[in-house]
Design an enzyme around this catalytic site. Structure first.
Site, PDB file in Angstrom:
ATOM      1  N   GLU A  35       0.845  -1.194   0.000  1.00 45.07           N
ATOM      2  CA  GLU A  35       0.000   0.000   0.000  1.00 45.07           C
ATOM      3  C   GLU A  35       0.879   1.241   0.000  1.00 45.07           C
ATOM      4  O   GLU A  35       1.770   1.388   0.847  1.00 45.07           O
ATOM      5  CB  GLU A  35      -0.925   0.015   1.210  1.00 45.07           C
ATOM      6  N   GLY A  40      -6.680   0.977   4.192  1.00 45.22           N
ATOM      7  CA  GLY A  40      -8.093   1.345   4.160  1.00 45.22           C
ATOM      8  C   GLY A  40      -8.538   1.912   2.838  1.00 45.22           C
ATOM      9  O   GLY A  40      -9.731   1.928   2.524  1.00 45.22           O
ATOM     10  N   GLY A  41      -7.592   2.412   2.034  1.00 49.34           N
ATOM     11  CA  GLY A  41      -7.918   2.895   0.705  1.00 49.34           C
ATOM     12  C   GLY A  41      -8.765   4.159   0.706  1.00 49.34           C
ATOM     13  O   GLY A  41      -8.936   4.839   1.724  1.00 49.34           O
ATOM     14  N   THR A  42      -9.323   4.461  -0.460  1.00 55.63           N
ATOM     15  CA  THR A  42     -10.149   5.655  -0.635  1.00 55.63           C
ATOM     16  C   THR A  42     -11.324   5.669   0.322  1.00 55.63           C
ATOM     17  O   THR A  42     -11.618   6.682   0.969  1.00 55.63           O
ATOM     18  CB  THR A  42     -10.656   5.729  -2.079  1.00 55.63           C
ATOM     19  N   TYR A 186     -24.300  11.020  -6.811  1.00 57.43           N
ATOM     20  CA  TYR A 186     -24.408  10.802  -5.372  1.00 57.43           C
ATOM     21  C   TYR A 186     -23.297  11.488  -4.581  1.00 57.43           C
ATOM     22  O   TYR A 186     -23.549  12.023  -3.492  1.00 57.43           O
ATOM     23  CB  TYR A 186     -24.475   9.303  -5.057  1.00 57.43           C
ATOM     24  N   HIS A 444     -43.291  -3.047  15.211  1.00 54.09           N
ATOM     25  CA  HIS A 444     -43.993  -1.765  15.218  1.00 54.09           C
ATOM     26  C   HIS A 444     -43.569  -0.984  16.463  1.00 54.09           C
ATOM     27  O   HIS A 444     -43.476  -1.560  17.551  1.00 54.09           O
ATOM     28  CB  HIS A 444     -45.501  -1.992  15.245  1.00 54.09           C
TER      29      HIS A 444
END
Length: 465
Positions: A35, A40-42, A186, A444
């Site tokens: 890495e 964890g990346g983007t 989004y 409910h």
């Protein structure tokens, strides 16, 4: 140059990569993961997690502002609040650090060697890594490419100065007074909504006839109404042309062909993402492509023996949970297990206000595939729990085959509806029919009752509508 060998080498420690490596380690496979940035990346560092933190902070601030302005219908009042955005960002960064450490710890626990540096293929089995202490060569029996994706930049709006991507937006020191969001998908709407709640004057420029063009109009309509209530200006069928006035304004062409300009403190470009396929020597492998993506089969195998690819680099949908599922599968295949990609659905969530969830096929997609369908929706305005949350705009919709009532898709839009995505996905994966949902007792008062009622309505006997 130091050399090491391993059975499995994973390039990229994003959600797909680290999941693959952890699972491989659990299975006793000698695994190395490379890495260049933080684990964890983007998603963890500059995407999913930090954006949700900022979205939550914006919601909390908006609630207090409404109370201070006497707009709360709950009888709650408050003095005028202030926002220390630098402190908000520091809180967000603290979450990221905790999760970074968590991923690194899980890799170590699984016996995976994590190497920090930039990887480059020398051949299909050899990767050179440029580390802080110098180059290192790694020879592996099997390689997994999990390099992810990056924001798409516009040629006429290069990043820098007032032009920012989502990465820079999530690290701003202060709230911009005026923010122009280029792209009404989004990412743009999630961040644009958050900044509007925190006091920015936001304008969204979208080239398509409506916002969120990847979703159908029924799902995007409540989001559009909420944007209007927040004072966000939305320009659809509008094209961003170029920066003018020394970079302080954006020239656009409106739907009627008129030319105008929008001035802003920041211009947030969110027009999509593209796979990261350059910068690590992939060109020497000459792997088959599917457009800009690496082509894979139902086991995530590429066109070269011993090389797999997972996640965003392999195509749509570019979602962290798809990458994680692929990573887990590949690790088990490398361990000798019989696995193949046979998922019925991959949930997609838009964390706008209100949130949107889609699982499986929409009504139009179902009809396009030749299905005769039954589809009905149940509105949250008839749901008690939604009313107590003060947010009744939205619905849950079921799409089922008309002949045997097998569920083909489930969609919904509403406050907090993201947490129902697992129930929707499980229903499709288990092959549920409308009768299965209708005969399941839903607690409910909860918003999940709208799922129950939508199925009942499609069967012809909704109780509360």
């Amino acid at each position: 140059m130091p050399e090491i060998t391993c059975k499995l080498l994973v390039i990229g420690a994003g959600p797909g990569g680290y999941t693959c490596a952890i699972r491989a380690g659990q299975l006793g496979i000698d695994t190395v993961i490379i890495e260049a940035e933080k684990p964890g990346g983007t998603c963890l560092n500059v995407g999913c997690i930090p954006s949700k933190a900022v979205i939550h902070a914006a919601h909390e601030y908006e609630t207090i502002v409404a109370a201070a302005e006497g707009k709360s219908e709950l009888g709650i009042s408050s003095t005028k609040p202030s926002l220390d955005f630098a402190k908000t960002i520091a809180w967000k960064d603290g979450i990221i650090r905790r999760l970074n450490g968590g991923v690194a710890g899980l890799l170590k626990k699984a016996g995976v060697r994590l190497i920090a540096g930039h990887a480059r293929f020398r051949d299909g089995k050899s990767i050179e890594v440029e580390t802080q202490s110098g180059p290192q060569m790694i020879h592996a029996e099997t390689v997994v490419i999990a390099t992810g994706s990056e924001p798409v930049a516009l040629l006429h709006m290069p990043l820098g100065g007032r032009v920012i991507s989502s990465t820079e937006a999530l690290a701003l020191a202060e709230i911009p007074k005026k923010l122009v969001v280029v792209g009404g998908g989004y990412i743009g709407l999630e961040l644009g909504t958050a900044f509007a709640k925190m006091g920015a004057a936001v304008t969204v420029v979208e080239a398509a006839p409506r916002i969120l063009p990847q979703y159908d109009g029924e799902l995007s309509a409540p989001v559009a109404r909420r944007l209007s209530a927040l004072g966000v200006s939305v320009l659809t069928s509008a094209k961003a042309k170029a920066l003018v006035a020394d970079g302080t304004a954006l020239a656009i062409e409106t739907a009627d062909g008129q030319q105008t300009t929008l001035d802003a403190d920041k211009f947030l470009v969110t027009v999509g993402r593209r796979p990261v396929t350059s910068g690590f020597g992939l060109e020497i492998l000459d792997l088959d492509r599917s457009g800009p993506f690496i082509r894979i089969d139902d086991r995530c195998r590429t066109s070269m023996r011993g090389i797999y690819a997972i996640g965003d680099v392999t195509g749509e949908p570019m979602l962290a949970h798809r990458a994680m599922a692929q990573g887990e599968m590949v690790a088990e295949i490398v361990a000798g297990q019989r696995r193949a990609w046979d998922r019925v659905s991959i949930p997609a969530i838009c964390f706008t206000d209100p949130e949107i969830v889609t699982v499986g096929l929409s009504p139009s997609e179902s009809s396009g595939r030749g299905f005769d369908v039954k589809t009905d929706l149940f509105p949250f305005k008839a749901n008690g729990r939604a009313l107590t949350l003060e947010r009744e705009d939205g619905f849950i919709r079921t799409v089922a085959r008309a002949d045997n009532h097998l569920l083909l898709g489930i969609q919904g839009v509403g406050v907090g509806i993201a947490e129902l995505s697992a129930a929707f996905s499980l229903a499709l994966e288990m092959g549920a029919r409308l009768e299965d949902i209708a005969m399941t007792i839903h607690a409910h008062p909860t918003q999940s009752e709208a799922f129950h009622e939508a199925a009942l309505k499609s069967l012809g006997h909704a109780i509360h509508f």
